[in-house]
Design an enzyme around this catalytic site. Structure first.
Site, PDB file in Angstrom:
ATOM      1  N   CYS A   1      -9.276  -0.685   5.312  1.00 41.70           N
ATOM      2  CA  CYS A   1      -9.460  -1.914   4.521  1.00 41.70           C
ATOM      3  C   CYS A   1      -8.122  -2.411   3.981  1.00 41.70           C
ATOM      4  CB  CYS A   1     -10.421  -1.657   3.365  1.00 41.70           C
ATOM      5  SG  CYS A   1     -12.002  -1.005   3.890  1.00 41.70           S
ATOM      6  N   SER A   2      -7.280  -1.464   3.549  1.00 40.51           N
ATOM      7  CA  SER A   2      -5.975  -1.837   3.004  1.00 40.51           C
ATOM      8  C   SER A   2      -5.051  -2.319   4.107  1.00 40.51           C
ATOM      9  CB  SER A   2      -5.346  -0.627   2.289  1.00 40.51           C
ATOM     10  OG  SER A   2      -6.210  -0.181   1.264  1.00 40.51           O
TER      11      SER A   2
END
Lengths: 200, 197
Positions: free
Chosen positions: A92-93
């Site tokens: 996600c990052s």
């Protein structure tokens, strides 16, 4: 026979290769602030919408402090909803920061990006600030927990959402769905290709 | 007595070697350090003809690092999805301009970016966004990333390429290049070291 069982176990241990971790990068911008949940079940939900249907409307709090509704964009802009499972996790990052440098491409296709997770607003604020801030609205589907993710059918059994992309046209109709393997980042060119198709 | 336990002993050794292989795979996962050889990696030629000319690799479809026409090669391991790499891009451009504007350096020192986990499309987005003039090579399947220890990004290597030998690592560090002058000193020092090789 008693001796055979441990021998077989040893043989199996020798023959089976060690599990390979999924390849992925993590920006050192996050230093040691990333929690790695390991490899998860690729998809753990059942879609409740399909291409050609009207997208379920919603209003969610955003990190700017203003609530955002899908209906705000009706007749004005196409919408890409990017559900990601959780803040401060590896893939996600390593997804939204890419979208963060292509505002011009979204603009070119008259499209707004809405980033959605089931984290609360303070968590999302801290996480996106660590990215250096983002140009698109980031919405919290924290309470009632995962209600919007569930309305699309992308709420997993552990309370996270799937890694999913929905392309919704100006009339509010879903034109593309990608419920992606949660462990992998969707290819950018696939999404951009779908935005091009909105003009056809 | 010994013969009776021979099969067990052999299988125990197999199990032990299996476990050792697994732990070696983890140890071998670190990035190559200064003084070590850099893995021989084959890369696709950059799509841009001028970038092929810059690297001196002619019209090859693929190339190895040791075929690059330079004494010192600076490699940036980056991803278009990495905010740090995005912030670092203007500084790396300045490093490139500093090298290119120096006629004593620009034939000996070359820069190359490798976009780990990035498709050609994604690398192209990064190149256009930050107006990057040196070659960027995509590594969509993380093949290079695995060979260099799955480093976080950005990561910089400075390599010595002299003599067609396997590249030797002069500098290997996670994070940005920091101060341009200090990094230029690292490059100058690398040139001196490579001249002695």
């Amino acid at each position: 026979m008693k001796r055979t069982i441990p021998l077989l176990v040893a043989l199996v241990a020798f023959l089976i290769p060690p599990p390979l971790a999924l390849a992925r990068t993590v920006s050192s911008a996050f230093e040691h602030g990333i929690y790695d949940p390991g490899t998860l079940k690729p998809v753990d939900s059942t879609l409740k919408v399909r291409v050609g249907q009207r997208a379920p409307d919603f209003t969610l709090p955003s990190i700017s402090g203003e609530p955002v509704s899908l209906a705000d964009y009706r007749g004005k802009k196409n919408v890409v909803i990017s559900f990601v499972p959780a803040a401060w996790t590896p893939v996600c990052s390593d997804q939204w920061p890419g979208y963060n440098i292509i505002e011009d491409l979204f603009e070119h296709h008259e499209t707004i990006l809405l980033g959605v997770t089931v984290d609360n607003v303070p968590t999302l604020y801290a996480w996106t600030m660590q990215m250096g801030g983002v140009w698109f609205p980031v919405l919290s589907d924290f309470w009632p927990h995962g209600k919007v993710a569930d309305s699309f059918g992308v709420l997993r059994s552990d309370g996270m959402s799937e890694r999913a992309l929905f392309v919704i046209d100006k009339q509010g109709i879903i034109r593309y769905i990608d419920v992606h393997d949660i462990n992998k980042r969707p290819k950018l060119e696939t999404l951009i290709e779908q935005l091009k198709r909105l003009r056809q | 007595m010994l013969n009776a336990h021979k099969p067990t002993a052999i299988l125990c050794l197999m199990l032990l070697s299996s476990l050792l292989c697994q732990s070696n795979a983890v140890v071998a996962g670190g990035p190559p350090k200064a003084g070590e050889s850099f893995p021989s990696i084959g890369l696709p030629a950059p799509g841009n003809v001028s970038h092929g000319a810059y690297l001196g690799i002619g019209d090859r479809g693929t190339f190895n690092l040791e075929q690059i026409d330079a004494q010192v090669l600076v490699i940036e391991i980056f991803s278009m999805y990495c905010p740090y790499c995005q912030r670092e891009a203007p500084l790396v451009n300045r490093l490139f301009e500093t090298v290119e504007s120096n006629p004593r350096l620009n034939i000996k020192v070359k820069l190359l970016g490798i976009g780990v986990g990035n498709s050609p499309f994604e690398v192209d987005i990064f190149r256009k966004k930050y107006r990057i003039r040196f070659p960027l090579i995509p590594d969509p399947d993380y093949k290079v990333h695995k060979m260099i220890g799955e480093v976080r990004t950005p990561y910089f290597f400075v390599l010595c390429l002299v003599g067609g030998n396997p590249p030797k690592v002069i500098y290997s560090k996670l994070g940005g290049i920091g101060d341009i002058d200090k990094f230029m000193n690292i490059i100058s020092s690398a040139l001196s070291t490579c001249a002695k090789e």
